[in-house]
Design a protein around this motif. Structure first.
Motif, PDB file in Angstrom:
ATOM      1  N   ILE A 102     -37.628-120.949  19.670  1.00 25.93           N
ATOM      2  CA  ILE A 102     -37.571-120.784  21.574  1.00 25.93           C
ATOM      3  C   ILE A 102     -36.825-120.799  22.084  1.00 25.93           C
ATOM      4  O   ILE A 102     -35.947-120.409  22.412  1.00 25.93           O
ATOM      5  N   HIS A 103     -36.378-121.957  21.540  1.00 21.94           N
ATOM      6  CA  HIS A 103     -35.311-122.613  22.550  1.00 21.94           C
ATOM      7  C   HIS A 103     -33.986-122.696  22.322  1.00 21.94           C
ATOM      8  O   HIS A 103     -33.387-122.606  22.886  1.00 21.94           O
ATOM      9  N   ALA A 104     -33.843-121.384  21.604  1.00 20.13           N
ATOM     10  CA  ALA A 104     -32.313-120.701  21.218  1.00 20.13           C
ATOM     11  C   ALA A 104     -32.157-119.528  21.552  1.00 20.13           C
ATOM     12  O   ALA A 104     -31.173-119.157  21.313  1.00 20.13           O
ATOM     13  N   MET A 105     -33.243-118.769  22.340  1.00 22.37           N
ATOM     14  CA  MET A 105     -32.755-117.530  22.565  1.00 22.37           C
ATOM     15  C   MET A 105     -32.881-117.783  23.894  1.00 22.37           C
ATOM     16  O   MET A 105     -33.394-116.410  24.336  1.00 22.37           O
ATOM     17  N   TYR A 106     -32.550-118.019  24.999  1.00 18.06           N
ATOM     18  CA  TYR A 106     -32.424-117.840  26.482  1.00 18.06           C
ATOM     19  C   TYR A 106     -31.300-116.609  26.711  1.00 18.06           C
ATOM     20  O   TYR A 106     -31.343-116.443  27.788  1.00 18.06           O
ATOM     21  N   ALA A 107     -30.393-116.073  25.719  1.00 18.77           N
ATOM     22  CA  ALA A 107     -29.556-115.526  25.361  1.00 18.77           C
ATOM     23  C   ALA A 107     -29.458-114.008  25.254  1.00 18.77           C
ATOM     24  O   ALA A 107     -29.965-112.481  25.770  1.00 18.77           O
ATOM     25  N   THR A 108     -31.848-114.009  24.429  1.00 21.70           N
ATOM     26  CA  THR A 108     -31.958-112.918  25.241  1.00 21.70           C
ATOM     27  C   THR A 108     -33.712-112.591  26.023  1.00 21.70           C
ATOM     28  O   THR A 108     -33.628-113.830  26.065  1.00 21.70           O
ATOM     29  N   PRO A 109     -33.893-111.363  25.848  1.00 21.04           N
ATOM     30  CA  PRO A 109     -35.050-110.976  26.135  1.00 21.04           C
ATOM     31  C   PRO A 109     -36.650-111.458  25.924  1.00 21.04           C
ATOM     32  O   PRO A 109     -37.771-111.820  26.281  1.00 21.04           O
ATOM     33  N   LYS A 110     -36.649-111.807  24.605  1.00 17.95           N
ATOM     34  CA  LYS A 110     -37.713-112.299  23.945  1.00 17.95           C
ATOM     35  C   LYS A 110     -39.001-113.073  24.444  1.00 17.95           C
ATOM     36  O   LYS A 110     -39.878-112.567  24.329  1.00 17.95           O
ATOM     37  N   TYR A 111     -38.462-114.134  24.386  1.00 20.21           N
ATOM     38  CA  TYR A 111     -39.715-115.413  25.259  1.00 20.21           C
ATOM     39  C   TYR A 111     -39.454-115.447  26.560  1.00 20.21           C
ATOM     40  O   TYR A 111     -40.074-115.763  27.642  1.00 20.21           O
ATOM     41  N   TRP A 112     -37.845-115.674  27.630  1.00 26.04           N
ATOM     42  CA  TRP A 112     -38.259-115.486  28.370  1.00 26.04           C
ATOM     43  C   TRP A 112     -37.302-114.100  29.403  1.00 26.04           C
ATOM     44  O   TRP A 112     -36.562-113.621  28.727  1.00 26.04           O
ATOM     45  N   ASN A 113     -38.069-113.187  30.307  1.00 26.03           N
ATOM     46  CA  ASN A 113     -37.320-112.792  30.685  1.00 26.03           C
ATOM     47  C   ASN A 113     -38.005-112.386  32.234  1.00 26.03           C
ATOM     48  O   ASN A 113     -39.209-112.705  32.458  1.00 26.03           O
ATOM     49  N   ILE A 114     -37.192-111.055  32.752  1.00 28.88           N
ATOM     50  CA  ILE A 114     -37.387-110.535  34.059  1.00 28.88           C
ATOM     51  C   ILE A 114     -37.852-108.536  34.059  1.00 28.88           C
ATOM     52  O   ILE A 114     -36.787-108.230  33.836  1.00 28.88           O
ATOM     53  N   ASN A 115     -39.144-109.253  34.410  1.00 27.11           N
ATOM     54  CA  ASN A 115     -38.499-107.038  33.855  1.00 27.11           C
ATOM     55  C   ASN A 115     -38.971-106.956  32.700  1.00 27.11           C
ATOM     56  O   ASN A 115     -38.693-105.669  32.623  1.00 27.11           O
ATOM     57  N   GLY A 116     -39.105-107.417  31.565  1.00 27.88           N
ATOM     58  CA  GLY A 116     -38.304-107.002  30.493  1.00 27.88           C
ATOM     59  C   GLY A 116     -37.174-106.948  29.743  1.00 27.88           C
ATOM     60  O   GLY A 116     -37.010-107.023  28.768  1.00 27.88           O
ATOM     61  N   ASP A 117     -36.085-107.381  30.593  1.00 25.23           N
ATOM     62  CA  ASP A 117     -34.859-106.590  29.722  1.00 25.23           C
ATOM     63  C   ASP A 117     -34.176-108.770  30.548  1.00 25.23           C
ATOM     64  O   ASP A 117     -32.589-108.280  30.253  1.00 25.23           O
ATOM     65  N   GLU A 118     -33.912-108.613  31.405  1.00 26.43           N
ATOM     66  CA  GLU A 118     -33.215-109.809  32.680  1.00 26.43           C
ATOM     67  C   GLU A 118     -33.529-110.528  31.004  1.00 26.43           C
ATOM     68  O   GLU A 118     -34.460-111.381  31.881  1.00 26.43           O
ATOM     69  N   THR A 119     -32.275-111.666  31.470  1.00 29.36           N
ATOM     70  CA  THR A 119     -32.144-112.494  29.909  1.00 29.36           C
ATOM     71  C   THR A 119     -32.426-113.628  31.392  1.00 29.36           C
ATOM     72  O   THR A 119     -31.816-113.783  32.695  1.00 29.36           O
ATOM     73  N   ALA A 120     -32.848-114.908  30.985  1.00 27.97           N
ATOM     74  CA  ALA A 120     -32.710-116.103  31.484  1.00 27.97           C
ATOM     75  C   ALA A 120     -30.784-116.542  31.727  1.00 27.97           C
ATOM     76  O   ALA A 120     -30.824-117.164  33.199  1.00 27.97           O
ATOM     77  N   VAL A 121     -29.840-116.277  30.749  1.00 29.53           N
ATOM     78  CA  VAL A 121     -28.110-116.481  31.102  1.00 29.53           C
ATOM     79  C   VAL A 121     -27.830-115.515  32.185  1.00 29.53           C
ATOM     80  O   VAL A 121     -27.819-115.907  32.944  1.00 29.53           O
ATOM     81  N   GLN A 122     -28.093-114.336  32.265  1.00 33.04           N
ATOM     82  CA  GLN A 122     -28.147-113.325  32.762  1.00 33.04           C
ATOM     83  C   GLN A 122     -28.825-113.919  34.105  1.00 33.04           C
ATOM     84  O   GLN A 122     -27.538-113.774  35.686  1.00 33.04           O
ATOM     85  N   TRP A 123     -29.835-114.256  34.459  1.00 35.39           N
ATOM     86  CA  TRP A 123     -30.382-114.751  36.128  1.00 35.39           C
ATOM     87  C   TRP A 123     -29.396-115.116  36.299  1.00 35.39           C
ATOM     88  O   TRP A 123     -29.311-115.907  38.117  1.00 35.39           O
ATOM     89  N   MET A 124     -29.263-116.955  35.908  1.00 39.82           N
ATOM     90  CA  MET A 124     -28.940-117.404  36.135  1.00 39.82           C
ATOM     91  C   MET A 124     -27.108-117.752  36.716  1.00 39.82           C
ATOM     92  O   MET A 124     -26.652-117.721  37.358  1.00 39.82           O
ATOM     93  N   ARG A 125     -26.611-116.730  35.367  1.00 44.07           N
ATOM     94  CA  ARG A 125     -25.182-116.041  35.821  1.00 44.07           C
ATOM     95  C   ARG A 125     -24.656-115.638  37.516  1.00 44.07           C
ATOM     96  O   ARG A 125     -24.788-115.605  38.390  1.00 44.07           O
ATOM     97  N   GLY A 126     -25.907-114.690  37.693  1.00 43.64           N
ATOM     98  CA  GLY A 126     -26.060-113.726  38.649  1.00 43.64           C
ATOM     99  C   GLY A 126     -26.321-115.033  39.908  1.00 43.64           C
ATOM    100  O   GLY A 126     -26.689-114.504  40.980  1.00 43.64           O
ATOM    101  N   TRP A 127     -27.625-115.739  39.769  1.00 37.47           N
ATOM    102  CA  TRP A 127     -27.594-116.221  40.873  1.00 37.47           C
ATOM    103  C   TRP A 127     -26.089-117.644  41.528  1.00 37.47           C
ATOM    104  O   TRP A 127     -26.332-117.776  42.232  1.00 37.47           O
ATOM    105  N   ALA A 128     -25.634-118.274  40.482  1.00 43.45           N
ATOM    106  CA  ALA A 128     -24.356-119.046  40.464  1.00 43.45           C
ATOM    107  C   ALA A 128     -23.530-117.994  41.534  1.00 43.45           C
ATOM    108  O   ALA A 128     -22.594-118.775  42.124  1.00 43.45           O
TER     109      ALA A 128
END
Length: 327
Positions: free
Chosen positions: A288-314
């Motif tokens: 799991i630790h290596a998968m934050y650029a994918t929506p497999k284990y962390w996501n919003i609405n099934g498709d937004e990844t942690a990387v995408q959310w953090m990018r938009g927030w910043a």
């Protein structure tokens, strides 16, 4: 009668020895798993009480070469090197935090937002492997912390009106989070009102409720908190526990993202050895630790990844940041 007492004592002794052995096994398993899971990505609240620190800068303008915002990104284990280029990092092109910071670097002019990636050794020696000659976690973390702190202080001295955004993943999240905690509690290199935002992914000192979060919010704690009781028991790996004072006055602008089941940020607190061993054994083969650029284990609405959310927030933090006057 004495024979029965003797038998009971022997039974009790064996039970206690068994429990002690389980505790030791649980601790060793967590340490081994932390070493295993601290890998780079293989694919592309209420504020905590603290000592608020604000500044009333005497400067009314700053030098023309100062950015409005200084973004500082701290990569995770094996995602950097001590001699990497902080403006154009290349030690690990697959670095997860670069998936956030490099996009910001492309989107904003350097006068609006300068992006600096802390170069540090970023290693984690496995204490169970005598042939592992990497730098210890303690030394790696200390170098990353010092270099990041020095950069913040250097920029602030030259550019007193510049705001800061701190980003970090894994070991880098521990470093960025520690510095943010110091700033929020009045002990950092800049006053708290200069820190515009903090974005942490898989923070090893995570405590639920200490920072803001979005998406999944698992109930576990960071590995350093879960293992805080062993302190300096393992050479080179000091488990520092939770952060004193949390994030203080910057808790309202600190975001901490963690995928359920990622033992770096979602570890079970080991109070019951049997339960701890069962949970840890079940996670050994879960990357799991290596998968934050994918929506497999962390996501919003099934498709937004942690990387995408953090990018938009910043991006949003930078866009809303003040435009200080320049000389």
């Amino acid at each position: 009668m004495s024979a029965r007492r003797s038998s009971r004592r022997r039974t009790l002794t064996w039970v206690l020895l068994g429990v002690a052995a389980l505790v030791v096994i649980a601790i060793i398993l967590v340490i081994v798993l932390v070493v295993t899971l601290l890998r780079p990505s293989s694919q592309g609240p209420a504020p905590t009480p603290g000592a608020p620190t604000t500044s009333a800068p005497t400067a009314t303008a700053q030098p023309a070469d100062c950015p409005d915002v200084q973004v500082i990104a701290v990569p995770g284990t094996w995602e950097s090197s001590a001699d990497d280029d902080p403006q154009h990092p290349h030690a690990n092109p697959n670095s997860l935090i670069l998936k956030v910071s490099s996009t910001l670097q492309d989107e904003f002019d350097g006068s609006r937002a300068d992006v600096y990636t802390t170069p540090y050794v970023a290693q984690f020696r496995n204490p169970t492997n005598l042939n592992d000659h990497q730098t210890t976690y303690n030394d790696s973390r200390a170098q990353g912390t010092q270099r990041t702190t020095d950069k913040i202080a250097e920029v602030h001295e030259h550019c007193p009106l510049t705001g800061f955004v701190l980003l970090g993943f894994s070991q880098g999240a521990v470093i960025s989070g520690d510095i943010a905690s110091q700033i929020g509690n009045g002990q950092g290199p800049i006053p708290a009102d200069r820190l515009l935002g903090v974005g942490l992914i898989a923070d090893g000192r995570r405590q639920p409720g200490e920072a803001r979060t979005v998406g999944p919010d698992p109930s576990g704690v960071g590995a350093e908190v879960a293992l805080g009781g062993i302190g300096k028991l393992v050479p080179g790996i000091t488990m520092t526990g939770s952060r004193t004072g949390g994030f203080g006055s910057v808790a309202d602008r600190t975001y901490s993202l963690c995928a359920p089941g990622d033992l770096i940020c979602d570890s079970p607190t080991i109070t019951n050895p049997l339960t701890g061993v069962q949970k840890l054994m079940g996670a050994i083969n879960n990357p799991i630790h290596a998968m934050y650029a994918t929506p497999k284990y962390w996501n919003i609405n099934g498709d937004e990844t942690a990387v995408q959310w953090m990018r938009g927030w910043a991006r949003g933090v930078i866009e809303k940041a003040p435009h200080p006057p320049h000389n």
